[in-house]
Design a protein around this motif. Structure first.
Motif, PDB file in Angstrom:
ATOM      1  N   UNK A 187      15.525 -43.479   2.145  1.00  0.00           N
ATOM      2  CA  UNK A 187      14.754 -42.236   2.165  1.00  0.00           C
ATOM      3  C   UNK A 187      15.461 -41.110   1.415  1.00  0.00           C
ATOM      4  N   UNK A 188      16.784 -41.118   1.433  1.00  0.00           N
ATOM      5  CA  UNK A 188      17.531 -40.036   0.813  1.00  0.00           C
ATOM      6  C   UNK A 188      18.562 -40.596  -0.177  1.00  0.00           C
ATOM      7  N   UNK A 189      18.132 -41.571  -0.989  1.00  0.00           N
ATOM      8  CA  UNK A 189      19.083 -42.237  -1.876  1.00  0.00           C
ATOM      9  C   UNK A 189      18.335 -42.819  -3.072  1.00  0.00           C
ATOM     10  N   UNK A 197      20.920 -38.202  -5.360  1.00  0.00           N
ATOM     11  CA  UNK A 197      19.546 -37.706  -5.345  1.00  0.00           C
ATOM     12  C   UNK A 197      18.653 -38.587  -4.502  1.00  0.00           C
ATOM     13  N   UNK A 198      17.356 -38.335  -4.576  1.00  0.00           N
ATOM     14  CA  UNK A 198      16.404 -39.141  -3.833  1.00  0.00           C
ATOM     15  C   UNK A 198      15.109 -39.246  -4.610  1.00  0.00           C
ATOM     16  N   UNK A 199      14.252 -40.156  -4.200  1.00  0.00           N
ATOM     17  CA  UNK A 199      12.994 -40.396  -4.883  1.00  0.00           C
ATOM     18  C   UNK A 199      11.960 -40.868  -3.877  1.00  0.00           C
ATOM     19  N   UNK A 200      10.760 -40.320  -3.954  1.00  0.00           N
ATOM     20  CA  UNK A 200       9.688 -40.731  -3.054  1.00  0.00           C
ATOM     21  C   UNK A 200       9.242 -42.156  -3.380  1.00  0.00           C
ATOM     22  N   UNK A 201       8.900 -42.961  -2.385  1.00  0.00           N
ATOM     23  CA  UNK A 201       8.427 -44.319  -2.666  1.00  0.00           C
ATOM     24  C   UNK A 201       7.046 -44.296  -3.322  1.00  0.00           C
ATOM     25  N   UNK A 202       6.860 -45.152  -4.309  1.00  0.00           N
ATOM     26  CA  UNK A 202       5.584 -45.276  -5.018  1.00  0.00           C
ATOM     27  C   UNK A 202       5.292 -46.761  -5.224  1.00  0.00           C
ATOM     28  N   UNK A 203       4.044 -47.131  -5.554  1.00  0.00           N
ATOM     29  CA  UNK A 203       3.709 -48.547  -5.725  1.00  0.00           C
ATOM     30  C   UNK A 203       4.492 -49.187  -6.872  1.00  0.00           C
ATOM     31  N   UNK A 204       4.728 -50.469  -6.761  1.00  0.00           N
ATOM     32  CA  UNK A 204       5.386 -51.227  -7.820  1.00  0.00           C
ATOM     33  C   UNK A 204       4.424 -51.420  -8.993  1.00  0.00           C
ATOM     34  N   UNK A 226      12.887 -49.517  -6.725  1.00  0.00           N
ATOM     35  CA  UNK A 226      11.764 -48.580  -6.624  1.00  0.00           C
ATOM     36  C   UNK A 226      11.496 -47.915  -7.961  1.00  0.00           C
ATOM     37  N   UNK A 227      11.252 -46.611  -7.919  1.00  0.00           N
ATOM     38  CA  UNK A 227      11.109 -45.813  -9.130  1.00  0.00           C
ATOM     39  C   UNK A 227      11.853 -44.506  -8.905  1.00  0.00           C
TER      40      UNK A 227
END
Length: 283
Positions: free
Chosen positions: A119-121, A17-24, A126-127
């Motif tokens: 980007x695709x992992x 899957x993948x996940x959009x980057x978000x703030x820590x 991250x979150x």
């Protein structure tokens, strides 16, 4: 913090899957420990109600892993009951991963970003499972590592600069694989199958490890560390913090806090096992 190890069946080519980057969240709290940004505030209907919580700490079934491994019939019956009635149980096992995990989250933000998710992992720091810019975020940072089979590990996401990190993860991974295989063997027998049947259904067994970090929050009633969910895996093995009761499970329409037991691993039934057992084993 809690490292999770899961045994899952991954369809060829689909990836994790993948996940959009978000703030820590950890960094956000370091800069301002009093504010809770709007995107982390759960909608009113998603916040747990006091009426949904059990007033008592829950000591879910505790199994003796050595007895299970020796084929003890009474311990197998306890395992059967735990999976059917609870979907959760605890086993005692040795593990030594928390120091390595803590060392990672003590790294600077700049250093942690070196291991950020692609980007695709979903592997990396991250979150997880952020799929839109509108969804509510969890009050949690994590690092997710695929550990087995070794050939699919992506060491660019492993913080190998931390002394002993790689060795601790590998040792923990091997130990949890042994626990997983023994549990699957016992569950196979309880389901009326050959001992190795559940393991064989996976093809090549895959294992991943998720390490979670939950910063302190000034308004804990507004946020969720991890939203209510079931795991898509066969089983999940989870280590709690020995000092804090954070894990809650759904049992008989109530959210029940699970009291940590030092050196214990919480095991929960995943979606795959519920399906393979025709709904007899509950997630």
């Amino acid at each position: 913090m809690d490292p999770e190890e899961v045994a899952v069946q991954e369809d060829e080519g689909l990836g994790w899957g993948k996940s959009l980057p978000v703030p820590s969240v950890q960094e956000m709290v370091r800069k301002d420990s009093q504010s809770v940004p709007e995107r982390y505030i759960q909608d009113q209907n998603n916040r747990p109600l006091d009426s949904e919580f059990s007033p008592d700490l829950c000591e879910i079934p505790i199994l003796n892993f050595s007895l299970l491994a020796s084929g003890d019939g009474e311990e197998q019956r306890k395992l059967d009951l735990a999976c059917k009635e609870w979907g959760f149980f605890q086993i005692m096992a040795l593990h030594d991963l928390k120091a390595a995990e803590a060392a990672f989250f003590k790294l600077s933000m700049e250093e942690k970003k070196r291991y950020a998710m692609g980007e695709n992992d979903l592997q990396g720091y991250g979150q997880g499972y952020v799929v839109s810019k509108q969804q509510k975020l969890e009050w949690c940072d994590l690092i997710f590592l695929v550990t087995l089979p070794p050939k699919i590990r992506k060491f660019k996401h492993w913080p190998v600069s931390i002394p002993g990190f790689k060795e601790a993860v590998e040792a923990y991974s091997a130990e949890m694989q042994k626990v997983t295989e023994e549990l699957l063997a016992n569950l196979s027998l309880l389901m009326g199958m050959e001992k190795e049947e559940l393991k064989s259904l996976h093809g090549e067994m895959k294992q991943a490890m998720r390490m979670n970090y939950y910063p302190l929050c000034s308004r804990p009633e507004l946020v969720l560390g991890i939203s209510p969910h079931s795991d898509a895996s066969t089983i999940t093995l989870l280590i709690q913090d020995d000092e804090l009761t954070g894990l809650q499970i759904r049992h008989k329409q109530k959210w029940v806090p699970v009291k940590p037991i030092p050196n214990a691993i919480v095991v929960n039934v995943g979606d795959a096992l519920q399906v393979w057992s025709n709904g007899v084993q509950k997630h």
